[in-house]
Design a protein around this motif. Sequence first.
Motif, PDB file in Angstrom:
ATOM      1  N   ARG A 133      58.519  22.362  -4.677  1.00  0.00           N
ATOM      2  CA  ARG A 133      59.891  21.915  -4.955  1.00  0.00           C
ATOM      3  C   ARG A 133      60.543  21.446  -3.659  1.00  0.00           C
ATOM      4  NH1 ARG A 133      61.986  20.751  -9.061  1.00  0.00           N
ATOM      5  NH2 ARG A 133      61.536  22.624 -10.202  1.00  0.00           N
ATOM      6  N   LEU A 134      61.026  20.206  -3.647  1.00  0.00           N
ATOM      7  CA  LEU A 134      61.732  19.666  -2.489  1.00  0.00           C
ATOM      8  C   LEU A 134      63.242  19.873  -2.591  1.00  0.00           C
ATOM      9  CD1 LEU A 134      59.923  16.288  -1.747  1.00  0.00           C
ATOM     10  CD2 LEU A 134      60.118  18.257  -0.234  1.00  0.00           C
ATOM     11  N   GLY A 135      63.734  20.245  -3.730  1.00  0.00           N
ATOM     12  CA  GLY A 135      65.169  20.403  -3.947  1.00  0.00           C
ATOM     13  C   GLY A 135      65.695  19.278  -4.813  1.00  0.00           C
ATOM     14  N   THR A 147      47.035   7.508   9.970  1.00  0.00           N
ATOM     15  CA  THR A 147      48.378   6.962   9.804  1.00  0.00           C
ATOM     16  C   THR A 147      49.089   6.966  11.149  1.00  0.00           C
ATOM     17  OG1 THR A 147      50.403   7.111   8.473  1.00  0.00           O
ATOM     18  CG2 THR A 147      49.439   9.179   9.200  1.00  0.00           C
ATOM     19  N   ASN A 148      50.271   6.440  11.157  1.00  0.00           N
ATOM     20  CA  ASN A 148      51.097   6.465  12.362  1.00  0.00           C
ATOM     21  C   ASN A 148      52.489   6.946  11.969  1.00  0.00           C
ATOM     22  OD1 ASN A 148      52.871   4.134  11.718  1.00  0.00           O
ATOM     23  ND2 ASN A 148      50.951   3.019  11.775  1.00  0.00           N
ATOM     24  N   LYS A 149      53.315   7.155  12.940  1.00  0.00           N
ATOM     25  CA  LYS A 149      54.640   7.731  12.701  1.00  0.00           C
ATOM     26  C   LYS A 149      55.517   6.870  11.788  1.00  0.00           C
ATOM     27  CE  LYS A 149      56.084  10.131  16.184  1.00  0.00           C
ATOM     28  NZ  LYS A 149      56.648  10.496  17.485  1.00  0.00           N
ATOM     29  N   ALA A 150      55.239   5.573  11.733  1.00  0.00           N
ATOM     30  CA  ALA A 150      56.027   4.701  10.861  1.00  0.00           C
ATOM     31  C   ALA A 150      55.796   5.033   9.387  1.00  0.00           C
ATOM     32  CB  ALA A 150      55.711   3.238  11.142  1.00  0.00           C
ATOM     33  N   VAL A 151      54.680   5.682   9.082  1.00  0.00           N
ATOM     34  CA  VAL A 151      54.392   6.129   7.714  1.00  0.00           C
ATOM     35  C   VAL A 151      54.730   7.620   7.673  1.00  0.00           C
ATOM     36  CG1 VAL A 151      52.637   6.391   5.934  1.00  0.00           C
ATOM     37  CG2 VAL A 151      52.562   4.422   7.492  1.00  0.00           C
ATOM     38  N   HIS A 152      55.889   7.943   7.123  1.00  0.00           N
ATOM     39  CA  HIS A 152      56.364   9.319   7.108  1.00  0.00           C
ATOM     40  C   HIS A 152      57.302   9.530   5.935  1.00  0.00           C
ATOM     41  CE1 HIS A 152      59.627   7.187   9.276  1.00  0.00           C
ATOM     42  NE2 HIS A 152      60.416   8.094   8.708  1.00  0.00           N
ATOM     43  N   PHE A 153      57.605  10.786   5.668  1.00  0.00           N
ATOM     44  CA  PHE A 153      58.715  11.055   4.764  1.00  0.00           C
ATOM     45  C   PHE A 153      59.744  11.868   5.531  1.00  0.00           C
ATOM     46  CE2 PHE A 153      55.773  14.540   3.668  1.00  0.00           C
ATOM     47  CZ  PHE A 153      56.591  15.653   3.614  1.00  0.00           C
ATOM     48  N   ALA A 154      60.999  11.719   5.147  1.00  0.00           N
ATOM     49  CA  ALA A 154      62.102  12.336   5.889  1.00  0.00           C
ATOM     50  C   ALA A 154      62.844  13.326   5.002  1.00  0.00           C
ATOM     51  CB  ALA A 154      63.068  11.267   6.395  1.00  0.00           C
ATOM     52  N   LEU A 155      63.158  14.463   5.595  1.00  0.00           N
ATOM     53  CA  LEU A 155      63.968  15.477   4.945  1.00  0.00           C
ATOM     54  C   LEU A 155      65.188  15.716   5.820  1.00  0.00           C
ATOM     55  CD1 LEU A 155      61.113  17.978   4.043  1.00  0.00           C
ATOM     56  CD2 LEU A 155      62.147  16.247   2.560  1.00  0.00           C
ATOM     57  N   SER A 156      66.296  16.015   5.180  1.00  0.00           N
ATOM     58  CA  SER A 156      67.547  16.198   5.898  1.00  0.00           C
ATOM     59  C   SER A 156      68.023  17.638   5.751  1.00  0.00           C
ATOM     60  CB  SER A 156      68.590  15.229   5.335  1.00  0.00           C
ATOM     61  OG  SER A 156      69.723  15.209   6.136  1.00  0.00           O
ATOM     62  N   THR A 157      68.617  18.158   6.818  1.00  0.00           N
ATOM     63  CA  THR A 157      69.159  19.511   6.801  1.00  0.00           C
ATOM     64  C   THR A 157      70.526  19.527   7.469  1.00  0.00           C
ATOM     65  OG1 THR A 157      68.806  21.809   7.491  1.00  0.00           O
ATOM     66  CG2 THR A 157      67.962  20.111   8.965  1.00  0.00           C
ATOM     67  N   ASN A 197      47.284  17.868   7.803  1.00  0.00           N
ATOM     68  CA  ASN A 197      46.455  16.710   7.498  1.00  0.00           C
ATOM     69  C   ASN A 197      46.818  15.480   8.321  1.00  0.00           C
ATOM     70  OD1 ASN A 197      44.649  17.404   4.996  1.00  0.00           O
ATOM     71  ND2 ASN A 197      46.625  18.393   4.688  1.00  0.00           N
ATOM     72  N   GLY A 198      47.833  15.601   9.174  1.00  0.00           N
ATOM     73  CA  GLY A 198      48.229  14.485  10.025  1.00  0.00           C
ATOM     74  C   GLY A 198      49.385  13.667   9.501  1.00  0.00           C
ATOM     75  N   TYR A 199      49.942  14.033   8.339  1.00  0.00           N
ATOM     76  CA  TYR A 199      51.102  13.304   7.824  1.00  0.00           C
ATOM     77  C   TYR A 199      52.316  13.590   8.705  1.00  0.00           C
ATOM     78  CZ  TYR A 199      48.536  12.363   3.537  1.00  0.00           C
ATOM     79  OH  TYR A 199      47.603  11.934   2.633  1.00  0.00           O
ATOM     80  N   TRP A 200      53.092  12.555   8.981  1.00  0.00           N
ATOM     81  CA  TRP A 200      54.307  12.701   9.771  1.00  0.00           C
ATOM     82  C   TRP A 200      55.477  13.077   8.878  1.00  0.00           C
ATOM     83  CZ3 TRP A 200      54.558  12.996  14.856  1.00  0.00           C
ATOM     84  CH2 TRP A 200      53.483  12.489  15.619  1.00  0.00           C
ATOM     85  N   ILE A 201      56.289  14.001   9.361  1.00  0.00           N
ATOM     86  CA  ILE A 201      57.487  14.440   8.665  1.00  0.00           C
ATOM     87  C   ILE A 201      58.653  14.274   9.619  1.00  0.00           C
ATOM     88  CG2 ILE A 201      58.662  16.375   7.538  1.00  0.00           C
ATOM     89  CD1 ILE A 201      55.768  17.583   7.180  1.00  0.00           C
ATOM     90  N   GLU A 202      59.674  13.580   9.159  1.00  0.00           N
ATOM     91  CA  GLU A 202      60.915  13.458   9.939  1.00  0.00           C
ATOM     92  C   GLU A 202      61.905  14.466   9.406  1.00  0.00           C
ATOM     93  OE1 GLU A 202      64.805  10.557  10.056  1.00  0.00           O
ATOM     94  OE2 GLU A 202      62.862   9.574   9.818  1.00  0.00           O
ATOM     95  N   ILE A 203      62.581  15.150  10.300  1.00  0.00           N
ATOM     96  CA  ILE A 203      63.694  16.022   9.936  1.00  0.00           C
ATOM     97  C   ILE A 203      64.933  15.453  10.601  1.00  0.00           C
ATOM     98  CG2 ILE A 203      64.669  18.355  10.017  1.00  0.00           C
ATOM     99  CD1 ILE A 203      62.131  18.224   8.329  1.00  0.00           C
ATOM    100  N   ASN A 204      65.995  15.297   9.840  1.00  0.00           N
ATOM    101  CA  ASN A 204      67.225  14.757  10.408  1.00  0.00           C
ATOM    102  C   ASN A 204      68.440  15.499   9.860  1.00  0.00           C
ATOM    103  OD1 ASN A 204      68.252  13.462   7.987  1.00  0.00           O
ATOM    104  ND2 ASN A 204      66.677  11.898   8.268  1.00  0.00           N
TER     105      ASN A 204
END
Length: 127
Positions: free
Chosen positions: A45-47, A64-74, A117-124
């Motif tokens: 669950r992501l919310g 992959t590279n950092k341009a391929v990512h998903f972003a979550l906000s807090t 697994n090497g997936y990039w995650i952005e937190i903002n």
Amino acid sequence: MATFALDHIAISVTDVDASVAFYKKVLKLKEIENTASNSKTRWMRLGDNKQLHLIPRPDFEVITNKAVHFALSTNDLDAFLKHLTELEIEYSDWKGTPNKDYVRKDGVNQFYFQDPNGYWIEINNAV
């Protein structure tokens, strides 16, 4: 014209148990029932009724590279940065400067880290 809303993000993972453990420990996501099939795909669950689907692919390699990512906000970026530090998870700004965050032109503060697994995650803090 149709309108759209994000439903879920699906990623392939080599070890689904390790990925579930990572997302529970690092992002405090809760595992929920996979209501779509009897497969070994696990759902988190992501919310706001959003989900992260972890699809087991034991022989998969993430390239992959950092341009391929998903972003979550807090709304508490400092607490999450402290949490990452306590877990000894490396993070960086967009340019790759270790243990550094970045303030975008629009004032949003962000940083990136990778899952097992090497997936990039952005937190903002764009909340």
